[in-house]
Every structure is written in structure tokens, then in C-alpha cells.
Write a protein that holds these residues in place. Sequence first.
Motif, PDB file in Angstrom:
ATOM      1  N   ILE A  29      63.896  38.999  71.954  1.00 30.59           N
ATOM      2  CA  ILE A  29      64.532  40.322  71.957  1.00 30.59           C
ATOM      3  C   ILE A  29      66.038  40.186  71.749  1.00 30.59           C
ATOM      4  N   GLY A  30      66.651  39.259  72.490  1.00 35.17           N
ATOM      5  CA  GLY A  30      68.088  39.055  72.356  1.00 35.17           C
ATOM      6  C   GLY A  30      68.481  38.613  70.970  1.00 35.17           C
ATOM      7  N   ASN A  31      67.713  37.686  70.416  1.00 37.04           N
ATOM      8  CA  ASN A  31      68.020  37.182  69.074  1.00 37.04           C
ATOM      9  C   ASN A  31      67.888  38.296  68.032  1.00 37.04           C
ATOM     10  N   ALA A  32      66.900  39.169  68.211  1.00 35.41           N
ATOM     11  CA  ALA A  32      66.730  40.287  67.286  1.00 35.41           C
ATOM     12  C   ALA A  32      67.928  41.229  67.339  1.00 35.41           C
ATOM     13  N   ARG A  33      68.452  41.450  68.553  1.00 34.60           N
ATOM     14  CA  ARG A  33      69.629  42.322  68.683  1.00 34.60           C
ATOM     15  C   ARG A  33      70.874  41.658  68.116  1.00 34.60           C
ATOM     16  N   LEU A  34      70.987  40.349  68.297  1.00 35.80           N
ATOM     17  CA  LEU A  34      72.165  39.628  67.805  1.00 35.80           C
ATOM     18  C   LEU A  34      72.181  39.495  66.286  1.00 35.80           C
ATOM     19  N   THR A  35      71.031  39.646  65.658  1.00 42.78           N
ATOM     20  CA  THR A  35      70.949  39.511  64.196  1.00 42.78           C
ATOM     21  C   THR A  35      70.601  40.824  63.505  1.00 42.78           C
ATOM     22  N   LYS A  36      70.567  41.913  64.247  1.00 38.08           N
ATOM     23  CA  LYS A  36      70.239  43.219  63.676  1.00 38.08           C
ATOM     24  C   LYS A  36      71.263  43.606  62.610  1.00 38.08           C
ATOM     25  N   HIS A  37      70.821  44.297  61.586  1.00 39.50           N
ATOM     26  CA  HIS A  37      71.699  44.730  60.502  1.00 39.50           C
ATOM     27  C   HIS A  37      72.108  46.183  60.716  1.00 39.50           C
ATOM     28  N   TYR A  38      73.410  46.437  60.630  1.00 40.53           N
ATOM     29  CA  TYR A  38      73.948  47.789  60.771  1.00 40.53           C
ATOM     30  C   TYR A  38      74.639  48.204  59.470  1.00 40.53           C
ATOM     31  N   ASP A  39      74.559  49.483  59.165  1.00 43.69           N
ATOM     32  CA  ASP A  39      75.203  50.000  57.960  1.00 43.69           C
ATOM     33  C   ASP A  39      75.965  51.267  58.316  1.00 43.69           C
ATOM     34  N   PHE A  40      77.209  51.358  57.861  1.00 39.49           N
ATOM     35  CA  PHE A  40      78.040  52.517  58.162  1.00 39.49           C
ATOM     36  C   PHE A  40      78.646  53.076  56.880  1.00 39.49           C
ATOM     37  N   GLU A  41      78.927  54.365  56.926  1.00 39.19           N
ATOM     38  CA  GLU A  41      79.571  54.997  55.778  1.00 39.19           C
ATOM     39  C   GLU A  41      80.950  54.362  55.563  1.00 39.19           C
ATOM     40  N   PRO A  42      81.364  54.175  54.297  1.00 32.16           N
ATOM     41  CA  PRO A  42      82.692  53.597  54.049  1.00 32.16           C
ATOM     42  C   PRO A  42      83.792  54.511  54.550  1.00 32.16           C
ATOM     43  N   SER A  43      84.884  53.914  54.965  1.00 33.63           N
ATOM     44  CA  SER A  43      86.012  54.692  55.488  1.00 33.63           C
ATOM     45  C   SER A  43      86.898  55.241  54.381  1.00 33.63           C
ATOM     46  N   ASN A  44      86.848  54.579  53.213  1.00 30.88           N
ATOM     47  CA  ASN A  44      87.745  54.934  52.096  1.00 30.88           C
ATOM     48  C   ASN A  44      89.206  54.917  52.531  1.00 30.88           C
ATOM     49  N   LEU A  45      89.539  53.969  53.399  1.00 30.93           N
ATOM     50  CA  LEU A  45      90.892  53.846  53.924  1.00 30.93           C
ATOM     51  C   LEU A  45      91.842  53.381  52.820  1.00 30.93           C
ATOM     52  N   THR A  46      92.973  54.022  52.738  1.00 31.77           N
ATOM     53  CA  THR A  46      94.005  53.636  51.775  1.00 31.77           C
ATOM     54  C   THR A  46      95.111  52.892  52.508  1.00 31.77           C
ATOM     55  N   LEU A  47      95.406  51.674  52.085  1.00 31.19           N
ATOM     56  CA  LEU A  47      96.419  50.878  52.767  1.00 31.19           C
ATOM     57  C   LEU A  47      97.809  51.281  52.306  1.00 31.19           C
ATOM     58  N   PRO A  48      98.751  51.379  53.230  1.00 27.01           N
ATOM     59  CA  PRO A  48     100.133  51.700  52.852  1.00 27.01           C
ATOM     60  C   PRO A  48     100.811  50.499  52.211  1.00 27.01           C
ATOM     61  N   PHE A 162      76.246  30.704  70.898  1.00 28.85           N
ATOM     62  CA  PHE A 162      75.623  30.987  72.180  1.00 28.85           C
ATOM     63  C   PHE A 162      74.466  30.026  72.443  1.00 28.85           C
ATOM     64  N   THR A 163      74.266  29.696  73.693  1.00 32.23           N
ATOM     65  CA  THR A 163      73.104  28.907  74.096  1.00 32.23           C
ATOM     66  C   THR A 163      71.887  29.838  74.212  1.00 32.23           C
ATOM     67  N   PRO A 164      70.682  29.278  74.219  1.00 32.68           N
ATOM     68  CA  PRO A 164      69.492  30.110  74.453  1.00 32.68           C
ATOM     69  C   PRO A 164      69.583  30.897  75.760  1.00 32.68           C
ATOM     70  N   LEU A 165      70.187  30.293  76.787  1.00 34.18           N
ATOM     71  CA  LEU A 165      70.327  30.998  78.069  1.00 34.18           C
ATOM     72  C   LEU A 165      71.176  32.251  77.901  1.00 34.18           C
ATOM     73  N   ALA A 166      72.270  32.162  77.136  1.00 38.18           N
ATOM     74  CA  ALA A 166      73.118  33.326  76.918  1.00 38.18           C
ATOM     75  C   ALA A 166      72.344  34.431  76.205  1.00 38.18           C
ATOM     76  N   THR A 167      71.524  34.052  75.244  1.00 38.73           N
ATOM     77  CA  THR A 167      70.717  35.045  74.528  1.00 38.73           C
ATOM     78  C   THR A 167      69.732  35.722  75.468  1.00 38.73           C
ATOM     79  N   ILE A 168      69.125  34.945  76.360  1.00 33.38           N
ATOM     80  CA  ILE A 168      68.181  35.497  77.334  1.00 33.38           C
ATOM     81  C   ILE A 168      68.903  36.451  78.298  1.00 33.38           C
ATOM     82  N   LEU A 169      70.059  36.037  78.809  1.00 28.82           N
ATOM     83  CA  LEU A 169      70.812  36.871  79.751  1.00 28.82           C
ATOM     84  C   LEU A 169      71.316  38.140  79.084  1.00 28.82           C
ATOM     85  N   TYR A 170      71.674  38.036  77.812  1.00 25.71           N
ATOM     86  CA  TYR A 170      72.110  39.212  77.049  1.00 25.71           C
ATOM     87  C   TYR A 170      70.970  40.216  76.938  1.00 25.71           C
TER      88      TYR A 170
END
Length: 299
Positions: A29-48, A162-170
Motif C-alpha cells: 500500500i505504501g509503495n503504491a502511494r509513493l509511486t502514484k502518478h498525479y496530473d495537474f493543470e498547467p499554471s501557464n506561469l510567466t517568469l519575470p 526509504f527503507t521498507p520499514l519507512a514505507t510500512i510506517l508511512y
Amino acid sequence: MKKVFKWLGIVLGSLVGVILLAAIVLFLIGNARLTKHYDFEPSNLTLPTDAASIEFGKHRVETLCQGCHGADLGGIIGWFNDPALGSIDTANLTSGEGGIGSDFTTEDFVRAIRHGVRPTGEPLFMPAVASTAYLSDEDLAAIIAYVKTIPPVDRVTQGKNFTPLATILYAAGVLPKLPVEYVSHDVQVTAPQRGATAAYGEYLVNTNDCRICHGPQLNGAKSPDPTKTWISPNLTPGGELSFWTEEQFIQTLRTGVTPSGHELSDEMPWKDYRNFYDEELQAIWLYLQSLPNLPQFTN
């Protein structure tokens, strides 16, 4: 007696089996959350490109980014290191060897800073996203514009290991959630007008990790580092700050020494916060003074 030991062995063996099965399930479960893919709308930020904006970006980097990425922004090796949980090296933000500066696009920086994900969409272990997600478009653009101008630093960092223990605790909820799992993910963000006001002070508090260490209500909290046991002080009028003046508050953050002569711990990033402008510290003071009188968090 032999039967007793036999049944005891069966029970203990069953318990060990159940524990191992639970650990395997939590790890998956932890590994699935740590490797999950997220997608967000672009910000279209203009740099000064103007000097004033880039200089302000430099200022924001000095107060917000250097504590984790180093004064040269080349990353810190062993930023977190615990034999049981693993290690974290912070990213080299420059264009030098091992750095991300030459590869990251503007949107890649936005994904990391505002959403807590890699260019590939996988989560970043970047606790500061809980604060940097609040950065206004103007401030975020200025920061990115400045980072793109910094000299290259050759430093290869290894990221998160992360160690396997950290993934389990997460997965079990013992370790905190990753920021991508709870920040707002707004695409456009605004901020109050800069100045010595409580409203701007609240914005600075929200974007500079204050709530990460001092708690959502700023009346103290446990250390966000699971390997440490300290509790941060109360910043509301219910704490020691009720006996300070604005001048003493500013002097404390400039020098690292409180009015009573107590030296601030290195856990408190005052060496970064001393880079705040006077009006920014005044704004933070005004906001803290406007908070309700809350008791010190103790547990």
C-alpha cells in the motif's frame, strides 16, 4: 506439558505469520502511494525578466529555500539520515552536474514547489510544499526566475532512499502524509499587497514553514521529524511572545537570542529568517499578535 508448548508454538507461529502478512500488505500500500502518478493543470506561469523581480526572487530564496537546499542551492547530502527509516538528500537546484536546473522547465518547478510532484507526476518527499503551495503566482515566478540565474554547482545527490520499514510506517499512518496528498493544488494563487500588515504577515507565515513546526494554530507542535522529540513553542499571545515587544521579536530573529538570553535552537531556521526585511518581520509580528490566546501544545 509437551502439548502446551506445541500449542504455544502454533499460536506464536500464527501471530508471526499474521504480522508478516500485515507488513507485506502495508508495504504494498505504501509503495503504491509513493509511486502514484498525479496530473495537474498547467499554471501557464510567466517568469519575470526585470532586475527588481529577480532580486525579490533571490530574497525569497534566502528566507525559504536555502535552509533545505544549502546556501549555494546545490543540495544537502544527508539532510535526513536514520538507519531505520532511510536517508534524504535535498535536490541540487543548479545547472551543475547532478543538478536539475538545466532539465527542469518552468512547469516542472511549479509541479515540485506548488504540488509536490516530479516532472513524471510521482510524489516528492518535500515537506516544505505544505508551505510553498501557498506561494502567489508573482512570488513563485520570481523564485523560479532567480533560480534559473544561479551559478552551477557540481554535486550529485541521491534524493529519497526509504527503507521498507519507512514505507510500512508511512502506509500505517505513523509517518506524515506526503504534501501532494493534502495541499490545495490551486493553479493560480494571489497574495495580499506587500507591507507591514497582519494580512501580509499571515501570508508570510503560511509560506515559510511556520505551521509545519509550530502547528496549524501556531501554539506549538511535535517535531515534524519522527526521530526527534522536541515540542516547538507557542507563538500566539498565550505564549512567551506576549511579554515581548515588536523590537524584541525582530531582534530575536536577527540574532538568534531571545530577550531572556535564551539561544534559539538550530531547529529554528532563524539564520534564514534573519534575511526578512524589517517590514516583513513587522507584518509577521502583527499577525501573531492578532491570533487568539491559546495554551501551549503539550502532547
